[in-house]
Design an enzyme around this catalytic site. Structure first.
Site, PDB file in Angstrom:
ATOM      1  N   HIS A  16      46.514  75.604 -32.208  1.00 39.48           N
ATOM      2  CA  HIS A  16      46.218  75.361 -30.790  1.00 39.48           C
ATOM      3  C   HIS A  16      46.733  73.986 -30.407  1.00 39.48           C
ATOM      4  O   HIS A  16      46.057  72.987 -30.613  1.00 39.48           O
ATOM      5  CB  HIS A  16      44.698  75.483 -30.558  1.00 39.48           C
ATOM      6  CG  HIS A  16      44.274  75.302 -29.132  1.00 39.48           C
ATOM      7  ND1 HIS A  16      43.048  75.727 -28.652  1.00 39.48           N
ATOM      8  CD2 HIS A  16      44.892  74.743 -28.067  1.00 39.48           C
ATOM      9  CE1 HIS A  16      42.926  75.443 -27.370  1.00 39.48           C
ATOM     10  NE2 HIS A  16      44.038  74.824 -26.994  1.00 39.48           N
ATOM     11  N   HIS A  18      49.560  72.292 -27.238  1.00 40.38           N
ATOM     12  CA  HIS A  18      50.459  72.535 -26.105  1.00 40.38           C
ATOM     13  C   HIS A  18      51.641  71.582 -26.234  1.00 40.38           C
ATOM     14  O   HIS A  18      51.441  70.356 -26.330  1.00 40.38           O
ATOM     15  CB  HIS A  18      49.735  72.272 -24.786  1.00 40.38           C
ATOM     16  CG  HIS A  18      48.510  73.111 -24.593  1.00 40.38           C
ATOM     17  ND1 HIS A  18      48.487  74.215 -23.769  1.00 40.38           N
ATOM     18  CD2 HIS A  18      47.264  73.030 -25.136  1.00 40.38           C
ATOM     19  CE1 HIS A  18      47.278  74.764 -23.797  1.00 40.38           C
ATOM     20  NE2 HIS A  18      46.513  74.074 -24.618  1.00 40.38           N
ATOM     21  N   HIS A 196      42.387  80.937 -23.738  1.00 35.77           N
ATOM     22  CA  HIS A 196      41.413  79.846 -23.650  1.00 35.77           C
ATOM     23  C   HIS A 196      40.159  80.457 -23.012  1.00 35.77           C
ATOM     24  O   HIS A 196      40.251  81.102 -21.956  1.00 35.77           O
ATOM     25  CB  HIS A 196      41.940  78.731 -22.746  1.00 35.77           C
ATOM     26  CG  HIS A 196      42.946  77.831 -23.378  1.00 35.77           C
ATOM     27  ND1 HIS A 196      44.124  78.279 -23.906  1.00 35.77           N
ATOM     28  CD2 HIS A 196      42.942  76.479 -23.570  1.00 35.77           C
ATOM     29  CE1 HIS A 196      44.803  77.242 -24.389  1.00 35.77           C
ATOM     30  NE2 HIS A 196      44.112  76.140 -24.193  1.00 35.77           N
ATOM     31  N   GLU A 199      35.694  76.989 -22.807  1.00 38.57           N
ATOM     32  CA  GLU A 199      35.932  75.540 -22.906  1.00 38.57           C
ATOM     33  C   GLU A 199      35.031  74.883 -21.846  1.00 38.57           C
ATOM     34  O   GLU A 199      34.053  74.233 -22.184  1.00 38.57           O
ATOM     35  CB  GLU A 199      37.410  75.228 -22.659  1.00 38.57           C
ATOM     36  CG  GLU A 199      37.745  73.734 -22.734  1.00 38.57           C
ATOM     37  CD  GLU A 199      39.205  73.428 -22.330  1.00 38.57           C
ATOM     38  OE1 GLU A 199      39.847  74.265 -21.664  1.00 38.57           O
ATOM     39  OE2 GLU A 199      39.682  72.320 -22.674  1.00 38.57           O
ATOM     40  N   ASP A 277      45.055  70.386 -29.605  1.00 42.97           N
ATOM     41  CA  ASP A 277      45.171  70.730 -28.182  1.00 42.97           C
ATOM     42  C   ASP A 277      46.324  69.962 -27.520  1.00 42.97           C
ATOM     43  O   ASP A 277      47.434  70.471 -27.461  1.00 42.97           O
ATOM     44  CB  ASP A 277      43.833  70.476 -27.454  1.00 42.97           C
ATOM     45  CG  ASP A 277      43.666  71.332 -26.205  1.00 42.97           C
ATOM     46  OD1 ASP A 277      44.549  72.160 -25.926  1.00 42.97           O
ATOM     47  OD2 ASP A 277      42.645  71.169 -25.511  1.00 42.97           O
ATOM     48  N   ASP A 278      46.051  68.768 -27.004  1.00 45.78           N
ATOM     49  CA  ASP A 278      47.086  67.952 -26.346  1.00 45.78           C
ATOM     50  C   ASP A 278      47.052  66.569 -27.004  1.00 45.78           C
ATOM     51  O   ASP A 278      46.484  65.619 -26.444  1.00 45.78           O
ATOM     52  CB  ASP A 278      46.790  67.846 -24.845  1.00 45.78           C
ATOM     53  CG  ASP A 278      46.784  69.217 -24.175  1.00 45.78           C
ATOM     54  OD1 ASP A 278      47.865  69.780 -23.976  1.00 45.78           O
ATOM     55  OD2 ASP A 278      45.678  69.723 -23.908  1.00 45.78           O
TER      56      ASP A 278
HETATM   57  N1  ADE Z   1      46.457  73.321 -20.926  1.00 46.16           N
HETATM   58  C1  ADE Z   1      46.667  72.254 -21.691  1.00 46.16           C
HETATM   59  N2  ADE Z   1      45.535  71.842 -22.265  1.00 46.16           N
HETATM   60  C2  ADE Z   1      44.555  72.685 -21.852  1.00 46.16           C
HETATM   61  C3  ADE Z   1      43.170  72.796 -22.090  1.00 46.16           C
HETATM   62  N3  ADE Z   1      42.514  71.949 -22.888  1.00 46.16           N
HETATM   63  N4  ADE Z   1      42.495  73.778 -21.467  1.00 46.16           N
HETATM   64  C4  ADE Z   1      43.133  74.631 -20.666  1.00 46.16           C
HETATM   65  N5  ADE Z   1      44.430  74.578 -20.402  1.00 46.16           N
HETATM   66  C5  ADE Z   1      45.144  73.611 -20.997  1.00 46.16           C
HETATM   67 ZN    ZN Z   2      44.478  74.236 -25.052  1.00 46.86          ZN
END
Ligand code: ADE
Ligand code: ZN
Length: 343
Positions: A16, A18, A196, A199, A277-278
Site C-alpha cells: 500500500h 501511492h 481503501h 480509514e 501509504d504516502d
Molecule cells: N490517496 C493517497 N493517499 C490516500 C489515503 N491515505 N487515503 C485515500 N486516498 C489516498
Molecule cells: Zn492509501
C-alpha cells in the site's frame, strides 16, 4: 541485534503505497523547475512545513495539486525509480504500487505517458536490484462510476502490465457501493481488486467493500474494530488489511499508536500488513512504520516476522513465488535472534 537492524534485514512486501505520494520535496522542486511549473514553495523547508494535515481532505488537496509537476514519462520514471530504490534499501523484496490516472489525465497528461514512465522504472528495479513490483490503478472515489469505467477502458492497452484496480481518495460520502459495477467489471476481466475502506469512513464501508465489491484486500480497514461480527468475518476469510500507521497519525485517523486499531486487529486474528501509504508526506517509509510500531507495542522478533509473512502471503505474487519467499523468510527467522540486544 537491534530492532532497527532486524527490520532492515527482514524480507518483506509493501502493498500500500501511492507513487504520487512518494515524491520527496527535493525531487518535487526539481520537477517543478524542470517543467517550469509555478509552485507556492521555494525551498524544501517551506514545503515540508506544509505537510501539516488536519484530515484526509486537507492532505488530498495538497497531494492532487502537487501532481502538476508530473508531466513527462521521465518524471513518472524518476519518482517511481526513487521509491523502488528506497524500498530495496529497506529490505522490500516485492512492492505493489498505486497510481491514480485521473489526477493526470484531467490535466491533459496521457495515461500512456504516465504508464511508460512507471513501467520503465519497474523494469529497471527488477533488472538492477532484483526487486519485483506490480501496479494497481486507483479510481478517485469523489468522481463518478462512469469516469472509473472510462479509466478502466483507457487502461486496457496496458492490461498485461497491470495487477489490478482499486479505489482511493475522499472516503466519507463516497461508499464502496457507488462503484459496484466498476468492481464487477474489473473482476470479470480477471483483475485483482482492492479498496481503501475504514480509514475515515465507518465499518459499514469495509463490510460493503468485502460483501459487495468482493475485494481481495482492504486498504486501511481501521474502522473494522467497531464491528465484532465484521472482525470475525475478516479473520475467517483472512482478507488482508494493508494498514498504514504513520499515515493514520499524520491524517489524524488516530491520536497516537497507543490508541491505534492495530493491536486489536492483530488480536482478532486478521491478516494485517504494515505499509507507508504516502511516505514522503507522512514522515516515514516502510521500515519507519515497522520500527515505530515495534517501539510502541514492544513487539518481539517473532511478531515482526509474522507481519512480514502476512505481507508476502497477502501479495498478488504467483503462488509458487509467494511460497518461495515465505521459505526464505523462515530461513532468515531461524537464524535471527529471539530477543533484542542493544547492539
Ligand atoms: N490517496 C493517497 N493517499 C490516500 C489515503 N491515505 N487515503 C485515500 N486516498 C489516498
Ligand atoms: Zn492509501
Amino acid at each position: 541485534m537491534t530492532p532497527a537492524a532486524f527490520i532492515a534485514a527482514l524480507p518483506k512486501a509493501e502493498l500500500h503505497m501511492h507513487i504520487e505520494g512518494s515524491i520527496e520535496p527535493e525531487l518535487f522542486l526539481e520537477l517543478a523547475e524542470r517543467n517550469r511549473v509555478e509552485v507556492r514553495w521555494k525551498d524544501v523547508d517551506s514545503l515540508r512545513a506544509a505537510y501539516d494535515f488536519q484530515n484526509l481532505q486537507s492532505f488530498l488537496d495538497l497531494y492532487y495539486d502537487g501532481c502538476r509537476v508530473l508531466l513527462n514519462a521521465q518524471d513518472f520514471h524518476d519518482v517511481t525509480r526513487a521509491y523502488l530504490k528506497r524500498a530495496h534499501a529497506d529490505g522490500v523484496i516485492h512492492a505493489e504500487m498505486f497510481l491514480g490516472p485521473q489526477g493526470h489525465t484531467e490535466r491533459g497528461v496521457a495515461l500512456g505517458t504516465a504508464l511508460d514512465g512507471v513501467l520503465s522504472a519497474m523494469r529497471a528495479a527488477e533488472h538492477e536490484d532484483g526487486l519485483s513490483s506490480g501496479l494497481i490503478l486507483l479510481a478517485q472515489r469523489h468522481r463518478s462510476e462512469e469516469e472509473a469505467l472510462e479509466m478502466f477502458e483507457q487502461a486496457m492497452p496496458w492490461r498485461e502490465h497491470l495487477l489490478g484496480f482499486g479505489l482511493g481518495g475522499a472516503e466519507v460520502g463516497n461508499p464502496p457501493s457507488k462503484f459496484a459495477r466498476f468492481f464487477a467489471q474489473c473482476r470479470e476481466r480477471g483483475f485483482r481488486v482492492v479498496a481503501h475502506a475504514g480509514e475515515e469512513g465507518p465499518a459499514a464501508y469495509v463490510r460493503e467493500a468485502v460483501e459487495l465489491l468482493h475485494v481481495d484486500r482492504i486498504d486501511h480497514g481501521n474502522a473494522s474494530i467497531g464491528d465484532e461480527a465484521l472482525l470475525r468475518l475478516l479473520a475467517a476469510s483472512q482478507t488482508p488489511l494493508t494498514v498504514c500507521p504513520l499515515s493514520n497519525l499524520r491524517l489524524k485517523v488516530s491520536k497516537d499508536l497507543a490508541s491505534h486499531a492495530l493491536p486489536k486487529l492483530l488480536d482478532a486474528g486478521l491478516c494485517v500488513t504494515l505499509n507507508s501509504d504516502d511516505p514522503s508526506f507522512f514522515g516515514g517509509y516502510i521500515n519507519d512504520n515497522y520500527l515505530q510500531c515495534q517501539q510502541a507495542y514492544g513487539w518481539s522478533p517473532a511478531q515482526l516476522v509474522q507481519l512480514a509473512r502476512n505481507s508476502l502471503l497477502a501479495s498478488f505474487l504467483p503462488q509458487a513465488r509467494r511460497l518461495e519467499e515465505v521459505a526464505r523468510l523462515d530461513a532468515f527467522a531461524a537464524l535471527a535472534p529471539q530477543q533484542w540486544s542493544a547492539v
